[in-house]
Design an enzyme around this catalytic site. Sequence first.
Site, PDB file in Angstrom:
ATOM      1  N   SER A 161       0.819  -1.219   0.000  1.00  0.00           N
ATOM      2  CA  SER A 161       0.000   0.000   0.000  1.00  0.00           C
ATOM      3  C   SER A 161       0.846   1.261   0.000  1.00  0.00           C
ATOM      4  O   SER A 161       1.991   1.272   0.482  1.00  0.00           O
ATOM      5  CB  SER A 161      -0.904  -0.006   1.241  1.00  0.00           C
ATOM      6  OG  SER A 161      -1.487   1.248   1.475  1.00  0.00           O
ATOM      7  N   TYR A 201      -0.982  -0.022  10.069  1.00  0.00           N
ATOM      8  CA  TYR A 201      -1.261  -0.673   8.786  1.00  0.00           C
ATOM      9  C   TYR A 201      -0.075  -0.523   7.835  1.00  0.00           C
ATOM     10  O   TYR A 201       0.371  -1.496   7.209  1.00  0.00           O
ATOM     11  CB  TYR A 201      -2.514  -0.046   8.189  1.00  0.00           C
ATOM     12  CG  TYR A 201      -2.872  -0.487   6.796  1.00  0.00           C
ATOM     13  CD1 TYR A 201      -3.408  -1.746   6.546  1.00  0.00           C
ATOM     14  CD2 TYR A 201      -2.717   0.381   5.708  1.00  0.00           C
ATOM     15  CE1 TYR A 201      -3.767  -2.138   5.269  1.00  0.00           C
ATOM     16  CE2 TYR A 201      -3.076  -0.001   4.422  1.00  0.00           C
ATOM     17  CZ  TYR A 201      -3.593  -1.263   4.211  1.00  0.00           C
ATOM     18  OH  TYR A 201      -3.940  -1.639   2.949  1.00  0.00           O
TER      19      TYR A 201
END
Length: 340
Positions: free
Chosen positions: A126, A154
């Site tokens: 990501s 994350y």
Amino acid sequence: MNILITGGAGFLGDRLARTLLQQGTLRGQPIQQLMLADLVPPRDTALLADASVRHHTGDLLAQIPALMAQRWDAVFHLASAVSGECEANFDLGLHANLDTTRRLLDACRAQTLAGHPPPLFFFSSSVAVFGSDAAVPLPAVVRDDTLPTPQSSYGIHKFVCEQLVADYTRKGFIDGRAARLMTVSVRPGRPNGAASGFLSGLFREPLAGQPSVCPVDRDTEVALSSPVNTITGILTVAEASREAFGGRTAINLPALTVSVRQMLQALQDLVGPEVLSLIRDEPDAAVKKIVHSWPSRFESPRAAALGLSPDPDFDSVLRQYAQHHVEAVTHPAARQRLGL
């Protein structure tokens, strides 16, 4: 070619599965079986009707022994706990992201050590691996050699997993490919726990005649990719030769840089002010902090060398959503303007 897709009931997993079935091959080999693993079964009945598609439900970490009892030629690891979830529940993030990825990699390693060819292992990373650290400020434009300094749990999980994929590849256990996905918009279906979820909800809900909120300043710039462009990037990276991929470092997929204001203007230009009136500003400090830590401008020559390019504009992204999800566009004014 036997293929496992984790997160297979999610919208990207579903679209990846349908695209693979449509093309019929991966890396020039005919696809014999697709296994879709997720917490819930796929909702696409047409997909499940295909004789080559199977699904496995339950917590992925717990299901890995049963899933990996079969040998897979390719694994697309899309499953993860998303950004907002990881901030709210630290243990969930460790379980769903780090522990599960490590266990999956070890299962692939065991397969190779048993004498089978190293499986293709695609890992969906990501843009959240990038952030601004006090010692290493984020540059105005992220390039292929920009140092990742994630500022969320994350993002840290994704970066750790990138390095694991690189090391298992170095050791010859897998043929690993990690690609950093941009925020995907417009996502169909229900909202999820991602901090970036509003970048779909701002359009999906109003097009369905429902209200939506904007949690950040409208001049906030973001890096986006449409669903079609994202799947194209995933498959291009997976099918590239080891030499063409270049090294073992994760690749940044192309990004469309656009502000929230520009996105909302594109919505108004496409379907009129009545739809836009369903959106109200409601600042959310937690969402703003996460989203503002992500870069919005990229230069990605590695992706360009593979023939990948960003979406041309947000108008085309909105039109793609309306064309692919006609049933979800229920606002009368939007349907009239779009000729639906």
